[in-house]
Scaffold this active site. Structure first.
Site, PDB file in Angstrom:
ATOM      1  N   GLY A 297       0.837  -1.185   0.000  1.00 56.95           N
ATOM      2  CA  GLY A 297       0.000   0.000   0.000  1.00 56.95           C
ATOM      3  C   GLY A 297       0.868   1.229   0.000  1.00 56.95           C
ATOM      4  O   GLY A 297       2.060   1.167   0.303  1.00 56.95           O
ATOM      5  N   GLU A 299       0.584   5.258   1.390  1.00 59.86           N
ATOM      6  CA  GLU A 299      -0.245   6.066   2.279  1.00 59.86           C
ATOM      7  C   GLU A 299      -0.553   7.444   1.722  1.00 59.86           C
ATOM      8  O   GLU A 299      -0.433   8.448   2.431  1.00 59.86           O
ATOM      9  CB  GLU A 299       0.450   6.179   3.634  1.00 59.86           C
ATOM     10  CG  GLU A 299       1.807   6.923   3.644  1.00 59.86           C
ATOM     11  CD  GLU A 299       3.024   6.047   3.401  1.00 59.86           C
ATOM     12  OE1 GLU A 299       2.857   4.974   2.780  1.00 59.86           O
ATOM     13  OE2 GLU A 299       4.137   6.418   3.811  1.00 59.86           O
ATOM     14  N   ASN A 300      -0.954   7.542   0.461  1.00 60.99           N
ATOM     15  CA  ASN A 300      -1.269   8.853  -0.100  1.00 60.99           C
ATOM     16  C   ASN A 300      -2.406   9.486   0.712  1.00 60.99           C
ATOM     17  O   ASN A 300      -3.426   8.838   0.932  1.00 60.99           O
ATOM     18  CB  ASN A 300      -1.619   8.698  -1.574  1.00 60.99           C
ATOM     19  CG  ASN A 300      -0.452   8.136  -2.368  1.00 60.99           C
ATOM     20  OD1 ASN A 300       0.688   8.572  -2.199  1.00 60.99           O
ATOM     21  ND2 ASN A 300      -0.707   7.134  -3.206  1.00 60.99           N
ATOM     22  N   HIS A 323      -2.250  -0.285   8.672  1.00 56.95           N
ATOM     23  CA  HIS A 323      -0.927   0.316   8.491  1.00 56.95           C
ATOM     24  C   HIS A 323      -1.026   1.649   7.735  1.00 56.95           C
ATOM     25  O   HIS A 323      -0.527   2.680   8.198  1.00 56.95           O
ATOM     26  CB  HIS A 323      -0.017  -0.663   7.734  1.00 56.95           C
ATOM     27  CG  HIS A 323       1.373  -0.145   7.528  1.00 56.95           C
ATOM     28  ND1 HIS A 323       2.395  -0.420   8.400  1.00 56.95           N
ATOM     29  CD2 HIS A 323       1.913   0.647   6.575  1.00 56.95           C
ATOM     30  CE1 HIS A 323       3.498   0.183   7.986  1.00 56.95           C
ATOM     31  NE2 HIS A 323       3.227   0.832   6.873  1.00 56.95           N
ATOM     32  N   GLU A 324      -1.676   1.622   6.592  1.00 59.34           N
ATOM     33  CA  GLU A 324      -1.743   2.850   5.773  1.00 59.34           C
ATOM     34  C   GLU A 324      -2.541   3.926   6.489  1.00 59.34           C
ATOM     35  O   GLU A 324      -2.211   5.110   6.405  1.00 59.34           O
ATOM     36  CB  GLU A 324      -2.326   2.549   4.392  1.00 59.34           C
ATOM     37  CG  GLU A 324      -1.627   1.433   3.601  1.00 59.34           C
ATOM     38  CD  GLU A 324      -0.119   1.569   3.506  1.00 59.34           C
ATOM     39  OE1 GLU A 324       0.391   2.704   3.588  1.00 59.34           O
ATOM     40  OE2 GLU A 324       0.569   0.542   3.373  1.00 59.34           O
ATOM     41  N   HIS A 327      -0.464   5.712   9.004  1.00 51.06           N
ATOM     42  CA  HIS A 327       0.426   6.705   8.395  1.00 51.06           C
ATOM     43  C   HIS A 327      -0.187   8.111   8.381  1.00 51.06           C
ATOM     44  O   HIS A 327       0.537   9.098   8.222  1.00 51.06           O
ATOM     45  CB  HIS A 327       0.758   6.316   6.950  1.00 51.06           C
ATOM     46  CG  HIS A 327       2.000   5.487   6.812  1.00 51.06           C
ATOM     47  ND1 HIS A 327       3.214   5.884   7.325  1.00 51.06           N
ATOM     48  CD2 HIS A 327       2.228   4.292   6.196  1.00 51.06           C
ATOM     49  CE1 HIS A 327       4.140   4.964   7.034  1.00 51.06           C
ATOM     50  NE2 HIS A 327       3.557   3.986   6.357  1.00 51.06           N
ATOM     51  N   GLU A 346       8.109   4.565   9.458  1.00 53.41           N
ATOM     52  CA  GLU A 346       7.631   3.184   9.354  1.00 53.41           C
ATOM     53  C   GLU A 346       7.568   2.422  10.685  1.00 53.41           C
ATOM     54  O   GLU A 346       6.642   1.660  10.917  1.00 53.41           O
ATOM     55  CB  GLU A 346       8.481   2.414   8.337  1.00 53.41           C
ATOM     56  CG  GLU A 346       8.370   2.949   6.911  1.00 53.41           C
ATOM     57  CD  GLU A 346       6.952   2.931   6.358  1.00 53.41           C
ATOM     58  OE1 GLU A 346       6.074   2.280   6.941  1.00 53.41           O
ATOM     59  OE2 GLU A 346       6.724   3.601   5.323  1.00 53.41           O
ATOM     60  N   ASP A 403      15.658   4.042  -2.223  1.00 57.84           N
ATOM     61  CA  ASP A 403      14.876   2.800  -2.285  1.00 57.84           C
ATOM     62  C   ASP A 403      15.650   1.632  -1.659  1.00 57.84           C
ATOM     63  O   ASP A 403      15.059   0.678  -1.168  1.00 57.84           O
ATOM     64  CB  ASP A 403      14.531   2.495  -3.747  1.00 57.84           C
ATOM     65  CG  ASP A 403      13.536   1.351  -3.868  1.00 57.84           C
ATOM     66  OD1 ASP A 403      12.480   1.444  -3.224  1.00 57.84           O
ATOM     67  OD2 ASP A 403      13.833   0.369  -4.578  1.00 57.84           O
ATOM     68  N   TYR A 411      10.981  -0.693   9.442  1.00 54.86           N
ATOM     69  CA  TYR A 411       9.627  -1.066   9.863  1.00 54.86           C
ATOM     70  C   TYR A 411       9.668  -1.881  11.160  1.00 54.86           C
ATOM     71  O   TYR A 411       9.081  -1.521  12.164  1.00 54.86           O
ATOM     72  CB  TYR A 411       8.951  -1.949   8.804  1.00 54.86           C
ATOM     73  CG  TYR A 411       8.630  -1.275   7.501  1.00 54.86           C
ATOM     74  CD1 TYR A 411       9.634  -0.962   6.581  1.00 54.86           C
ATOM     75  CD2 TYR A 411       7.325  -0.972   7.159  1.00 54.86           C
ATOM     76  CE1 TYR A 411       9.332  -0.369   5.373  1.00 54.86           C
ATOM     77  CE2 TYR A 411       7.008  -0.374   5.944  1.00 54.86           C
ATOM     78  CZ  TYR A 411       8.022  -0.076   5.052  1.00 54.86           C
ATOM     79  OH  TYR A 411       7.724   0.516   3.849  1.00 54.86           O
ATOM     80  N   LYS A 584       7.384  -7.451  -2.561  1.00 57.93           N
ATOM     81  CA  LYS A 584       7.486  -8.310  -1.386  1.00 57.93           C
ATOM     82  C   LYS A 584       7.426  -9.793  -1.757  1.00 57.93           C
ATOM     83  O   LYS A 584       8.038 -10.623  -1.101  1.00 57.93           O
ATOM     84  CB  LYS A 584       6.317  -7.975  -0.458  1.00 57.93           C
ATOM     85  CG  LYS A 584       6.235  -8.841   0.760  1.00 57.93           C
ATOM     86  CD  LYS A 584       4.991  -8.535   1.560  1.00 57.93           C
ATOM     87  CE  LYS A 584       4.956  -9.423   2.802  1.00 57.93           C
ATOM     88  NZ  LYS A 584       3.698  -9.273   3.538  1.00 57.93           N
TER      89      LYS A 584
HETATM   90 ZN   LIG Z   1       4.388   2.141   5.781  1.00 64.75          ZN
END
Ligand SMILES: [Zn+2]
Length: 627
Positions: A297, A299-300, A323-324, A327, A346, A403, A411, A584
C-alpha cells in the site's frame, strides 16, 4: 536532561557535537566532558533544492492525461517564499521542460538544467526577481518518468479501459512533476486533471465520488504535504462507501469484494483517533490498483493506494489497511526529515498498526502478527549480516538510491524499539507520550537526533526511566533486550507441525480452525527439504497451490521451489509471478529460483512478467537477474 557518556569515535562522533569541559581533554575514558546530542545534520542528500533560500508553499497542477501517447502534458504553478533569493532550485528527472514563466503575468524566463545524476536526476534552476512570488513551468512527462505506470486494458481487472497510477515515494515525484522533492518540504495543492471522458481520476486530496461527464476533475489538498505524497490515478473505477468517513474505489468487478474486505475501515479510523488524536485529513478512502502495484500500500493522504493481493475474502490481510491508515499520523502528519530517518515513519506506523489490530481483532491475532514480524526480522538480519550498516535504524543512504533503505529494518526493528519503550513505560504513559509527540510535531518533519532528545526528555527523564536509545538506533543487528513476542496459537501450530512432519499424517493438523496467519507460520516452519509426499499430501487436501490468499501462495511457492515440488506446480508459480507485481513476493521467489540453480527459468519467467511490473520492481529484478 542528562545523557550517557559515549566514547567518541567512529560513527557516533559524526552524529554528536562534543562540548569540551574546562580541561579540554577528550581522550576516551579519561575524558570528563559532557556529550550533548544535538540535531543531526538534517540536510536531505536526495534533493537539489535549497529550501532555506527559496521554497514552494503552494502548488497548482494542470495536466492532460494522454493515454495514447502515454504522457502527462500541462503545467505546474508554484507560490514561493524567499527573501530576494537570486534563484529557486527544483528537482526533475525524465521530464521535458518546455517553458518557465515568472509572476502572475507569466513573463518568460531562462532556466538551466544540470547534467543528470543517476540517482537524483537533474536540478532545475530558475532565476528570480526580488519580487517574484509565482513561477510556472510548462512541461510533459516522458517514457523515463518512472513514477508513472501506464497499463493497457489487458493489465486491468475489467480489461476494457487503460489505467494510470503514480508512485512517488521515495524520490519519484520529480519524474512527473518538477518540484522540491524532499520529505522536509511541505506545501498545499490544487489540481485540474483532464482524462478520457468515462474514466475517473483521483488524487491524494479531496476526491470525487462520481465520474464527471467530460473527464475533467479538480482537486484540493488543504494540508501541506511533502512531494512524495502527491499521487494521481485514472481508470475505470467506481466508489463504494464502507462507512460515514471511509470508502473504496475499485474496478467494477472488484468493487463489492473490496467493500466487504474493507468493511472494518471506519471502525479502525475511530479506534485510531481514540488512541492518538483527531484524524486531520477529512475522508479516508482506499483505491484498489491493478496487481502490478509494486507495494502493499501507499499512504497517499485521503486516499491509500492498495494492492489487490490483500483481497483475500476473509479480511485476513487488512493489517495493511490499519498500516496505511496509521500513516495519517506517523508519516503524513509527522514526517521523517530525510530518507535516512525512514524508521520514524515506518517503525511508528507498524507499532500504531498493531495497536489498531489489537483493538479491532483482539490480542490473540496481534500476538501472531508480532511473532511473524519477529521471526522475519531475525531471518532478515541473519541474511543481511549482523554488522551490516543497513541494519541500523538511522541509515546512511547518501550517494545511494533511497529505495535501498526500503528493507523491513526501519519497519520491524523500529516497531520493536517502540514496543520496548511501551513495555518499559507502561501503556498508559507511552500512549500519552505518543499523543503528545504527534501534537507537538504536527505538519513538521523530524529527524532521528531530534527524536532522541524529545523521547529522552518527555518519556525517559520525565518518568525516571533508563533506556539506551542510542544502542537501538545506531547499532547494527538486533539488540539483546529486544522483546520476544509469545503466541499460544502459534505454539499449538508448532506442536502439530512436528507431529505432521514425523508421520506425514494430516490428522495431526487442526487446520480447519486456522487463520491465514497460522497457515503462513505453519508453512514457514516446515523443513526446507520437506518430502514430495508431504507436499503432495498437503496440496491435495488444502489446495495450497491455488490458495486465494497471496501471502499463503508466496510462502508455499517459496517452499516448493526449495524442495523441488515446484516442478509439479510450475504453471501456478509462473502465473503468480506474471500477474502480481508486488515486490514483497517477487524478490523471495526469484531469489529462491536463483538459489536452486533455476536461473534460466527465473529469467524466462521474468522476460514475460517484466512488462507488467512498475519501474520500482523492474529495477530490483533487473539487478538480481542481470537483465
Ligand atoms: Zn508504511
Amino acid at each position: 536532561m542528562t545523557f550517557k557518556r559515549i566514547a567518541v569515535g567512529g560513527y557516533l562522533s559524526t552524529l554528536f557535537l562534543v562540548l569540551l569541559c574546562a580541561c579540554g581533554g577528550n581522550k576516551s575514558d579519561e575524558w570528563t566532558g559532557v556529550l550533548l546530542p544535538v540535531e543531526e545534520d538534517s540536510t536531505d542528500p536526495h534533493t537539489y533544492s535549497k529550501p532555506e533560500i527559496a521554497v514552494i508553499t503552494h502548488m497548482d497542477l494542470d495536466l492532460d492525461v494522454d493515454f495514447k501517447a502515454k504522457k502527462l502534458v500541462g503545467s505546474v504553478t508554484y507560490k514561493i517564499k524567499h527573501e530576494k533569493a537570486p534563484e529557486i532550485i527544483l528537482d526533475t528527472r525524465g521530464l521535458k521542460i518546455k517553458q518557465v514563466m515568472l509572476g502572475e503575468q507569466e513573463s518568460e524566463t531562462s532556466f538551466s538544467i544540470s547534467p543528470e545524476d543517476s540517482i537524483k536526476g537533474s536540478s532545475l534552476t530558475i532565476p528570480l526577481a526580488p519580487l517574484t512570488r509565482v513561477i510556472k513551468i510548462y512541461y510533459e512527462t516522458t517514457e523515463k518518468s518512472n513514477a508513472l505506470q501506464w497499463l493497457s486494458p489487458q493489465q486491468t481487472a475489467d480489461k476494457v479501459h487503460p489505467f494510470l497510477y503514480t508512485q512517488g515515494q521515495p524520490i519519484l515525484t520529480r519524474t512527473w512533476i518538477p518540484t522540491q522533492d524532499s520529505p522536509g518540504i511541505r506545501f498545499t495543492y490544487d489540481a485540474t486533471i483532464r482524462t478520457l471522458p468515462g474514466l475517473m481520476a483521483v488524487m491524494s486530496a479531496e476526491n470525487p465520488r462520481q465520474k464527471s461527464h467530460d473527464g475533467v476533475y479538480t482537486f484540493k489538498q488543504v494540508n501541506p504535504v511533502p512531494a512524495y505524497l502527491i499521487a494521481l490515478a485514472s481508470g475505470d473505477f467506481q466508489f463504494a462507501e464502507t462507512g460515514p468517513r471511509t470508502g473504496v474505489y475499485a474496478e467494477l468487478s472488484l468493487l463489492q469484494a473490496a467493500a466487504a474486505e474493507f468493511s472494518d475501515t471506519d471502525k479502525m479510523l475511530n479506534v485510531a483517533e481514540k488512541m492518538y488524536g483527531t484524524y486531520n485529513w477529512g475522508r479516508y478512502d482506499l483505491l484498489v490498483l491493478p496487481p502490478s502495484f509494486p507495494f502493499g500500500g501507499m499512504e497517499n493522504p485521503c486516499l491509500t493506494f492498495a494492492t489487490p493481493t490483500i483481497l483475500a475474502g476473509d479480511k485476513s490481510l487488512t493489517t495493511l489497511v490499519a498500516h496505511e491508515l496509521a500513516h495519517s499520523w506517523s508519516g503524513n502528519l509527522v514526517t521523517n526529515a530525510t530518507w535516512n530517518d525512514l524508521w520514524l515513519n515506518e517503525g511508528f506506523t507498524v507499532y500504531f498498526e498493531r495497536r489498531i489490530m489489537e483493538e479491532v481483532y483482539g490480542v490473540d491475532f496481534t500476538e501472531m502478527l508480532n511473532l511473524l514480524t519477529y521471526n522475519n526480522l531475525k531471518t532478515l538480519i541473519t541474511k543481511m549480516g549482523n554488522d551490516n550498516p543497513d541494519t541500523r535504524l538511522k541509515m546512511d543512504l547518501e550517494g545511494r538510491n533511497p529505495d535501498d533503505g526500503l528493507t523491513r529494518i526501519p519497519y520491524d526493528k523500529g516497531f520493536f524499539l517502540l514496543k520496548s519503550l511501551e513495555q518499559l513505560a507502561g501503556r498508559k504513559t507511552f500512549d500519552a507520550f505518543l499523543s503528545q509527540y504527534f501534537k507537538d510535531h504536527a505538519y513538521q518533519t523530524i529527524q532521528t537526533g531530534q527524536f532522541i532528545i524529545y523521547a529522552q526528555e518527555k518519556l525517559l527523564n520525565a518518568n525516571k526511566l533508563e533506556f539506551d536509545l542510542n544502542d537501538w538506533i545506531y547499532t547494527t543487528g538486533l539488540p539483546a533486550d529486544c522483546p520476544v513476542p509469545q503466541s499460544d496459537r502459534f505454539e499449538k501450530v508448532e506442536k502439530q507441525t512436528k507431529a505432521f512432519v514425523a508421520k506425514n499424517d494430516l490428522k495431526k493438523l487442526e487446520a480447519k480452525e486456522w487463520s491465514a496467519q497460522e497457515w503462513i507460520h505453519f508453512i514457514k516452519i516446515l523443513p526446507r527439504d520437506l518430502s514430495a509426499d508431504h507436499m503432495e499430501n498437503l496440496d491435495r487436501s488444502f489446495n495450497l497451490s491455488n490458495s486465494r490468499n497471496a501471502e499463503i501462495q508466496a510462502v508455499w511457492y517459496e517452499l516448493a521451489i526449495f524442495n523441488g515440488y515446484s516442478s509439479n506446480i510450475q504453471e501456478s508459480i509462473s502465473d503468480f509471478l506474471i500477474k502480481v507485481g508486488r515486490r514483497k513476493y517477487l524478490s523471495p521467489l526469484y531469489t529462491a529460483l536463483k538459489e536452486t540453480d533455476q536461473y534460466e527459468l527465473a529469467r524466462s519467467i521474468y522476460a514475460k512478467a517484466r512488462p507488467n511490473y512498475h519501474s520500482i520492481s523492474q529495477q530490483t529484478l533487473d539487478q538480481m537477474l542481470d537483465f
